[in-house]
Design a protein around this motif. Structure first.
Motif, PDB file in Angstrom:
ATOM      1  N   ARG A 184       5.970   3.620   2.740  1.00 25.76           N
ATOM      2  CA  ARG A 184       5.602   3.219   1.384  1.00 25.76           C
ATOM      3  C   ARG A 184       4.330   3.919   0.900  1.00 25.76           C
ATOM      4  NH1 ARG A 184       6.718  -2.395   2.859  1.00 25.76           N
ATOM      5  NH2 ARG A 184       4.541  -2.865   2.521  1.00 25.76           N
ATOM      6  N   LEU A 232      -1.731  -6.284  -4.112  1.00 25.78           N
ATOM      7  CA  LEU A 232      -1.439  -5.028  -3.431  1.00 25.78           C
ATOM      8  C   LEU A 232      -2.702  -4.181  -3.396  1.00 25.78           C
ATOM      9  CD1 LEU A 232       1.874  -3.972  -5.251  1.00 25.78           C
ATOM     10  CD2 LEU A 232       1.691  -5.267  -3.129  1.00 25.78           C
ATOM     11  N   SER A 285      -0.012  -1.390   0.123  1.00 25.14           N
ATOM     12  CA  SER A 285      -0.004  -2.452   1.133  1.00 25.14           C
ATOM     13  C   SER A 285      -0.076  -3.807   0.455  1.00 25.14           C
ATOM     14  CB  SER A 285      -1.193  -2.305   2.091  1.00 25.14           C
ATOM     15  OG  SER A 285      -1.225  -1.023   2.673  1.00 25.14           O
ATOM     16  N   LEU A 286       0.756  -4.728   0.892  1.00 24.88           N
ATOM     17  CA  LEU A 286       0.701  -6.108   0.415  1.00 24.88           C
ATOM     18  C   LEU A 286      -0.401  -6.829   1.181  1.00 24.88           C
ATOM     19  CD1 LEU A 286       2.113  -8.352  -1.324  1.00 24.88           C
ATOM     20  CD2 LEU A 286       3.474  -8.868   0.690  1.00 24.88           C
ATOM     21  N   THR A 287      -1.372  -7.381   0.469  1.00 24.99           N
ATOM     22  CA  THR A 287      -2.538  -7.964   1.138  1.00 24.99           C
ATOM     23  C   THR A 287      -2.629  -9.484   1.019  1.00 24.99           C
ATOM     24  OG1 THR A 287      -3.901  -7.615  -0.837  1.00 24.99           O
ATOM     25  CG2 THR A 287      -3.870  -5.852   0.822  1.00 24.99           C
ATOM     26  N   THR A 340      -0.618 -13.265  -0.889  1.00 28.44           N
ATOM     27  CA  THR A 340       0.289 -13.942  -1.815  1.00 28.44           C
ATOM     28  C   THR A 340      -0.247 -15.340  -2.087  1.00 28.44           C
ATOM     29  OG1 THR A 340       1.683 -14.851  -0.050  1.00 28.44           O
ATOM     30  CG2 THR A 340       2.298 -12.694  -0.945  1.00 28.44           C
ATOM     31  N   ALA A 351       7.433 -11.995  -3.306  1.00 29.62           N
ATOM     32  CA  ALA A 351       6.711 -10.896  -2.662  1.00 29.62           C
ATOM     33  C   ALA A 351       7.651 -10.068  -1.796  1.00 29.62           C
ATOM     34  CB  ALA A 351       5.561 -11.447  -1.833  1.00 29.62           C
ATOM     35  N   ALA A 352       8.559 -10.742  -1.095  1.00 29.24           N
ATOM     36  CA  ALA A 352       9.514 -10.023  -0.239  1.00 29.24           C
ATOM     37  C   ALA A 352      10.439  -9.140  -1.088  1.00 29.24           C
ATOM     38  CB  ALA A 352      10.331 -11.009   0.579  1.00 29.24           C
ATOM     39  N   GLU A 400       8.448  -6.205  -2.178  1.00 25.86           N
ATOM     40  CA  GLU A 400       8.292  -5.269  -1.063  1.00 25.86           C
ATOM     41  C   GLU A 400       9.566  -4.464  -0.859  1.00 25.86           C
ATOM     42  OE1 GLU A 400       5.434  -5.833   2.403  1.00 25.86           O
ATOM     43  OE2 GLU A 400       6.445  -7.768   2.252  1.00 25.86           O
ATOM     44  N   LEU A 458       9.492  -1.670  -3.223  1.00 21.64           N
ATOM     45  CA  LEU A 458       8.591  -0.604  -2.768  1.00 21.64           C
ATOM     46  C   LEU A 458       9.230   0.208  -1.647  1.00 21.64           C
ATOM     47  CD1 LEU A 458       5.194  -2.551  -2.687  1.00 21.64           C
ATOM     48  CD2 LEU A 458       6.041  -1.030  -4.471  1.00 21.64           C
ATOM     49  N   SER A 459       9.950  -0.471  -0.768  1.00 24.10           N
ATOM     50  CA  SER A 459      10.590   0.229   0.346  1.00 24.10           C
ATOM     51  C   SER A 459      11.669   1.181  -0.128  1.00 24.10           C
ATOM     52  CB  SER A 459      11.194  -0.788   1.326  1.00 24.10           C
ATOM     53  OG  SER A 459      10.183  -1.602   1.881  1.00 24.10           O
TER      54      SER A 459
END
Length: 593
Positions: free
Chosen positions: A148, A251, A259-261, A263, A385-386, A389, A392-393
Motif C-alpha cells: 500500500r 491514516l 498506514s491505518l493508525t 479507529t 475501516a476494514a 483498507e 487501499l489494498s
C-alpha cells in the motif's frame, strides 16, 4: 516641275515590327518555370503530407489498442513510426512554396486545412515515444505496491509529460481551428473535424490534470507525513453531505506509504463542539450552533464546510488535527470496491458481498445488535475501516478508479484539504463535493433528517424535470420530487422515529428538502402534494436556497413541486443529489410552454 518634284519624293520605308528584347523573354520564361516548379512543389508536398497523414490515421487505432492492452513495448515502437510520419507531413506543409500557396483563393483553404492537421499531428506525436517509455517504467513498477505504498516518484515523472501535453494540445487545437473554413472540401473536413472535436473534449480534463498532478506528491506525503481523517458517514440518517458521522479512522501518509493508525466512533466526539465561526456568518445564520455537533457537521451544501467543521471537532475532542478529511459512506465503500470484489468477512454477518455492504451497515447491524449501541458502533468502526483498507489494498486498479469516480459523481465520496492550493486542485478534480458557483440549467437537492431515526435508509427520491419547450427567451419550467418510504412493518426501536407522539407514526420519516438554484432563476411557487406551502428562501454560497419540511409516511410518497420562470437557458434541466442510500432516479416530463 512641281509635278515632277512630287514624283521624285522618297516614300518612307515600312517600319519593321518591334521585337521583344531577349532579356524580357528570358524573365517571362523563368517566371513560368518558377510557377510550374512552385505548383509541382506544392503538389508533391501535398501528396507527401496526405500520404503521411493517411499512414498516421491508419496506425492510430492500432496504437490505441496497444496502449489499452498495456503493451508498452509495441506501443512505443509504433509511436516512433507514427511520430516520424507526422513530422514528415509537417515538414512538407511547412515549406515556403506550400505556405505561399495557402493564400491562393479556394485551393489555399484546402492546403491550410491539411497543414493544420499535419502540424497538430506532429505536435501530439513527437513526445509520444519517450512518454510511453516513462509510462512503461512507472506502471511496470506499479503505482501502488503490495504494501500500500503509492509510487510518488512515478507520479513526479508523469507530471511534466502531462504539463507538456496540455500545452501541445492547446497549440494543436489552434492549428486545427486556424485551418477551418466553409470552403474546405468534405473529404478533408470529415477527417479533421472529429480530431478537432476530440481535442476540444480532452482539453478540459487535461487542464484539470495539470492542476491536480503537481499537488499529488504533497498529498501523498512526499514533503513530510500527512494525517488523513476518514469520516465514515451514514445516509440512514441523511444530511446533504452523505449523512451523520458515525465512525472515523486515521491514516498516516508518508512518502506514499499509507498506514491505518487509529479507529473510533462518534462516542469520542459527543462532548466536543466545532467552531462554526470558521465557516463564516452565512453558514452560522443558516444552520446555527447545532452544526457544531458531530451529528450535524454535514448539514450544509458543501463538503468543504463539513471538512472545516470536522477538523475543528476532532481537534476540540483531543484527537490529532487532520491535514485531509475524506468523507465516505457505506454506499461509497461498496462503489470503491466494485461488484467484482471478493466478499468481505464481517464478523457475525460472515462473508458479505460488496453489493450488500450498505444494507449490512445501515440496517442489518441495527437488527443484530439491538440496544447494544456500544457493540454496534464498535462493529461499524472496525468494519468501515476494514472496507477502506480493502480499497487501499486494491491500489489504483481500473475497477477502483471507476468506483471512485462513481462514488464522487453520486456524492458518496468527497475529499477536503486544509491547504488552499490542494483544496483548489481537489475542487478542479471534482472530488471536493462543493456547491461551486451558481450554474445555469442545474438544480441541486439535499435532504436532512429532522428527527432522530434511521428511517432515511428507506426513503427513495424520484425526480421529474419538465424543462421549457423553448431554448431562448423568457419561459417557465418545473421540477418535481417524490419521496417514497418503503420501511418494513417491523424495525428496531432505535431505527424508528423517536419523536413521534403516536406509535402509528414511529415509521414516518420527516425531512427538510433543500433546493439550490441560480439566483437569477425566478421561483413562482412551491407545493407539497399539490398544496401551496410557504418555503424558507435564503442564500448559500451565491445560490438561492429554498427549504421546506415534509413528512413521508410508510408505504406512501410525498411530492414536492417547484415552479420556475426566467431566461429559458437558465431554468433547471438537470438535477444533482440528494446523497441517499437509494440512488435518485430522474425522468423527463413534458416540456413547459
Amino acid at each position: 516641275m512641281s509635278g515632277n518634284a512630287e514624283q521624285h519624293l522618297t516614300e518612307p520605308a515600312p517600319t519593321p515590327a518591334r521585337r521583344r528584347p531577349p532579356v524580357l523573354r528570358i524573365v517571362l520564361g523563368l517566371l513560368l518555370l518558377l510557377l510550374l516548379a512552385w505548383a509541382a512543389a506544392v503538389a508533391v508536398a501535398s501528396v507527401q503530407a496526405g500520404r503521411a497523414l493517411q499512414r498516421v490515421a491508419a496506425e492510430a487505432p492500432r496504437l490505441e489498442g496497444e496502449v489499452r492492452a498495456e503493451d508498452w513495448s509495441g506501443a512505443r515502437e509504433r509511436a516512433t513510426r507514427v511520430a516520424d510520419e507526422a513530422a514528415a507531413a509537417d515538414r512538407a506543409t511547412s515549406q515556403l512554396p506550400y505556405r505561399l500557396a495557402t493564400h491562393v483563393p479556394w485551393a489555399g483553404a484546402q492546403l491550410q486545412a491539411v497543414a493544420g492537421g499535419a502540424h497538430a499531428a506532429a505536435l501530439l506525436t513527437e513526445p509520444l515515444p519517450d512518454a510511453l517509455g516513462v509510462v512503461d517504467g512507472v506502471l511496470g513498477q506499479g503505482l501502488v505496491s503490495a504494501d500500500r505504498t503509492v509510487n510518488v516518484a512515478g507520479i513526479q515523472q508523469l507530471t511534466p509529460i502531462v504539463l507538456d501535453y496540455q500545452t501541445r494540445i492547446e497549440e494543436a487545437r489552434t492549428a486545427l481551428h486556424d485551418g477551418e473554413s466553409p470552403e474546405v472540401l468534405s473529404v478533408i473536413s470529415s477527417r479533421l473535424d472529429p480530431v478537432t472535436a476530440q481535442l476540444d473534449q480532452v482539453s478540459g480534463p487535461l487542464g484539470t490534470a495539470t492542476q491536480v498532478l503537481p499537488q499529488l506528491p504533497a498529498l501523498l506525503g512526499a514533503q513530510g507525513p500527512r494525517t488523513y481523517l476518514v469520516a465514515f458517514t451514514n445516509p440512514a440518517e441523511v444530511r446533504p453531505v452523505q449523512g451523520i458521522v458515525g465512525a472515523y479512522a486515521y491514516l498516516s501518509v508518508e512518502g506514499g506509504r499509507i498506514s491505518l493508525t487509529r479507529t473510533g466512533t462518534d462516542n469520542d466526539l459527543y462532548a466536543a463542539r466545532a467552531d462554526v465561526g470558521l465557516v463564516g456568518q452565512e453558514y452560522l445564520a443558516l444552520y446555527g450552533q447545532d452544526a457544531a455537533r458531530v451529528q450535524n457537521v454535514t448539514l450544509g451544501g458543501s463538503a468543504d464546510e463539513a471538512g472545516v467543521l470536522t477538523s475543528s471537532l476532532v481537534t476540540v475532542a483531543g484527537l490529532p488535527t487532520p491535514d485531509v478529511v475524506v468523507f465516505v459512506d457505506p454506499v461509497g465503500l461498496g462503489q470503491l470496491l466494485g461488484t467484482e470484489h471478493p466478499p468481505l468477512q464481517l464478523g457475525p454477518f460472515g462473508d458479505v458481498a460488496t453489493a450488500d455492504l450498505a444494507r449490512t451497515l445501515m440496517f442489518d447491524a441495527y437488527v443484530r445488535f439491538g440496544t447494544d449501541q456500544d457493540a454496534r458502533k464498535a462493529f461499524l468502526a472496525v468494519t468501515s475501516a476494514a472496507a477502506f483498507e480493502a480499497v487501499l489494498s486494491d491500489g489504483l486498479s481500473t475497477a477502483a478508479l471507476d468506483g471512485a469516480r462513481e462514488a464522487v459523481d453520486t456524492g458518496h465520496l468527497a475529499v477536503w484539504s486544509s491547504r488552499p492550493e490542494e483544496q483548489s486542485a481537489l475542487v478542479a478534480a471534482g472530488v471536493a463535493g462543493v456547491l461551486g458557483p451558481p450554474r445555469d440549467a442545474v438544480a441541486r437537492v439535499g435532504l436532512t433528517g429532522v428527527v432522530p431515526s434511521k428511517l432515511d435508509y428507506w426513503v427513495a427520491p424520484t425526480f421529474t424535470v419538465s424543462p421549457p419547450c423553448s431554448g431562448a427567451g423568457t419561459a417557465t419550467s418545473s421540477l418535481s420530487l417524490s419521496l417514497a418510504n418503503s420501511v418494513p412493518a417491523e424495525v428496531p426501536s432505535y431505527v424508528s422515529n423517536a419523536a413521534a407522539p403516536r406509535a402509528a407514526d414511529r415509521r414516518t420519516a420527516v425531512e427538510t428538502v433543500s433546493l439550490w438554484v441560480a439566483p437569477w432563476v425566478g421561483l413562482d411557487q412551491v407545493t407539497v402534494d399539490g398544496q401551496p406551502v410557504a418555503a424558507a428562501v435564503d442564500s448559500e454560497e451565491g445560490w438561492r436556497l429554498v427549504r421546506v419540511t415534509v413528512s413521508v409516511r410508510p408505504g406512501t410518497s410525498t411530492t414536492v413541486d417547484w415552479r420556475f420562470s426566467g431566461a429559458a437557458g437558465a431554468l433547471p434541466r438537470t438535477v444533482e443529489g440528494p446523497t441517499t442510500a437509494t440512488a435518485p432516479t430522474v425522468t423527463a416530463g413534458s416540456c413547459t410552454p
